[in-house]
Write a protein that holds these residues in place. Structure first.
Motif: not given
Ligand SMILES: [Zn+2]
Lengths: 332, 299
Positions: A28, A30-31, A47, A50
């Motif tokens: 991911c 983002e996370c 995701c 997150c």
């Molecule tokens: Zn994520």
């Protein structure tokens, strides 16, 4: 002093988050949790750790929103042209051909009539992969044809946006698509048909400054960048770093610019519910207000008498308040 | 040329078209577009308030959006013109640094667009035609403007102008920069001064994006087709208003006079048709904008 250079209706920002890479061990963005394609697909490209919403292409979006087997395309035969004979580092026609090949779409918006939660709607979906979802002549025309289809079939309009703004390579004709979509929506409004826009990451420039913000109800996916100018341009203008989350859906909600931030898994249900509510209003035909003299109390008995008394009182006070007007009207 | 049935103005139009023909040759020479960009941006060019000063002696300026503030980048008010009251809304850049800073270089904020909407609706209430003077590098790209709903302010201004029952004429007098300019130009007639420009983005921005180099602005200016003659050819504007010799900046009063005559003629033309037909024609005009490939073309 030179005036600051400004950019408004442009597709200059690279997509902030790319679709999941098809690498061996996708993570991911983002996370950084590791994910599998299957996991992501099952979670509608969100995701599971997150909640980051990855971009959807137009076909995936239609598959998520339209009831299976109900899609009938509108304006599918429209093809882009190169009105300015535009050439930068590459010819516009080459860019178009490549975008068509890569996306399997003829242009940056897919339009059709379908059912959504059992309810017939005219559905437009933009695809950011196609030259940044920019609005050229075909997008404007397809939008207008979609509105015409909505009017023809007396169904509501739902449009999912993802766009960097104008199609620079079509120059002023691209700018004019803003006016064109606004005029088309004006005709939809003549028929009192609802319009819901769903703003997804990113929706900026000319699309945001035309039809997208003229919806009766505006929804946005979480974390979508919703700006008129791009963040880089704003930072250049203000010479300040923008705070995290600036221009995102959640911030737009706080600033009163949209109605709701909706998770992707709830989107279809939410649209269907809103449409049911928008279309469920009792059509109350309000009688036009007429001058008091034309109003004759109907019925009889104490109620009618009471009404007559109230009328008389109202007329008296009117005469007192607007004495001069009354004289002007009835010169006796 | 797109035109409504009604009062003819063909003689004048012919004359201008002849002048237009003579312009075409000149404009095709290399670098001409960039020269026009520079002319259009000259600080000593007549600005909205100059046209107002020379044309409308009884102009009464009106201020404020009734919600948040008053935007000096957009000026508006009423004046007598050709025997009736009209509403004027224009973008004002400023002649010197002090005024330019006060006017935010003619870059309106949402308050400005809301003021324009308010004045347009006021005009409709009292049956006044609306004349707009377009001159902006674009809507202001500031953080506060974004949070104040810049995009929605523009789209709603477009919607108000799309629906107005009164005649509307827009004149691009200097720089018509993207959506911030279009917001005041969804009108029955759109005219452009000979050395004005009107484009989807500034040449600098276009060059930064497509050439990844803001230094290619001159090339971008050519590619964007942003001169009055280009736009006339593309069917986006109705008429090119010729400027006096050497350009508008040399002759403010004379330029204002030519613009006033053309606006007067345009308004008479549009006023000759019913409000319903006017609205239909305005819709037709903007729905027809754009260019598609002929049917069954495949790239
Ligand atoms: Zn994520």
């Amino acid at each position: 002093m030179n005036q600051p250079v400004t950019v408004q209706i442009t597709s200059k920002e690279p997509p902030v988050s790319e679709a999941m890479p098809e690498s061996l061990e996708p993570r991911c963005s983002e996370c950084h949790a590791s994910l599998t394609r299957e996991q992501l697909k099952a979670a509608l490209e969100v995701c599971p750790h997150c909640g980051h919403h990855f971009p959807l292409n137009a076909v995936e979006r239609v598959a998520q929103l339209a009831d299976p087997g109900t899609w009938r395309e509108v304006g599918g035969d429209l093809q882009p042209s190169d009105p300015l004979d535009f050439y930068d580092s590459r010819a516009y026609v080459d860019r178009l051909a490549e975008a068509q090949l890569e996306t399997g779409l003829s242009e940056a918006m897919l339009a059709g009539v379908c059912r959504l939660g059992g309810r017939r709607v005219a559905l437009g979906v933009m695809d950011f992969r196609f030259l940044g979802g920019s609005m050229g002549s075909v997008v404007g025309e397809r939008f207008s044809q979609l509105v015409a289809a909505a009017i023809d079939e007396a169904v509501p309009l739902v449009v999912v946006t993802a766009s960097g703004g104008a199609r620079m390579q079509e120059g002023i004709l691209s700018l004019m698509q803003m006016a064109k979509t606004v005029v088309a929506l004006d005709m939809l409004a003549d028929h009192s048909l609802p319009f819901i826009s769903v703003l997804t990451h990113p929706t900026t420039g000319g699309v945001l400054a035309s039809f997208a913000t003229l919806a009766d109800v505006m929804l946005a996916e979480p974390g979508a960048l919703l700006l008129f100018a791009g963040p880089r341009v704003i930072e250049q203008t203000t010479r300040e770093k923008l705070p995290p989350g600036f221009g995102r859906s959640e911030s737009s909600l706080v600033h009163g610019q949209i109605d709701l931030v909706v998770q992707r898994r709830d989107l279809k249900r939410q649209i269907a519910q809103l449409l049911a509510l928008l279309e469920g209003g009792v059509r109350c035909d309000i009688e036009p207000i007429r001058p008091d003299s034309e109003v004759v109390p109907r019925g009889s008995g104490s109620l009618a008498q009471a009404v007559a008394r109230a009328k008389k009182l109202a007329l008296t006070s009117r005469g007192w308040l607007f004495g001069r007007d009354q004289q002007d009207r009835d010169p006796t | 040329m797109p035109s409504l049935p009604g009062v003819g103005y063909s003689e004048e139009i012919n004359k201008i078209e002849i002048q237009l023909e003579s312009l075409k040759g000149r404009k095709d020479s290399a670098g001409a577009a960039w020269k026009t960009v520079q002319l259009a941006r000259r600080q000593d060019r007549p600005l909205a308030l100059d046209y107002i000063k020379h044309t409308f002696p009884d102009f009464a300026e009106l201020h404020g959006d009734r919600l948040r503030g008053d935007d000096p980048a957009i000026v508006g008010g009423m004046a007598t013109f050709d025997g009736r009251t009209i509403m004027i809304v224009g973008q004002q850049k400023g002649h010197d640094l002090k005024e330019r800073q006060f006017r935010n270089f003619g870059m309106p904020r949402p308050e400005g667009y809301r003021k324009a909407q308010r004045l347009a609706l006021l005009a409709q209430k009292f049956q006044m035609p609306v004349v707009t003077l377009v001159d902006t590098p674009g809507a202001f790209p500031g953080a506060e403007a974004e949070e104040g709903g810049q995009a929605g302010a523009i789209s709603r201004t477009l919607r108000v102008f799309a629906r107005l029952s009164v005649p509307t004429v827009a004149v691009v007098i200097g720089e018509g920069g993207s959506g911030g300019a279009l917001a005041l130009a969804l009108c029955d007639r759109v005219y452009m001064l000979e050395n004005a420009i009107y484009s989807v983005s500034t040449p600098e921005a276009c060059s930064a994006i497509l050439w990844r180099d803001a230094g290619q602005a001159s090339q971008a200016a050519e590619a964007l087709r942003l001169t009055a003659v280009d736009l006339y050819r593309l069917g986006v504007i109705d008429l090119v208003i010729p400027e006096p010799r050497m350009g508008a900046h040399k002759h403010h009063r004379a330029t204002a006079k030519v613009v006033a005559r053309q606006v007067e003629a345009g308004l008479r033309e549009i006023e000759a048709v019913s409000p319903e037909e006017r609205l239909r024609a305005r819709r037709r005009k903007f729905l027809a904008m754009g260019m598609l490939a002929p049917a069954d073309t495949k790239l």
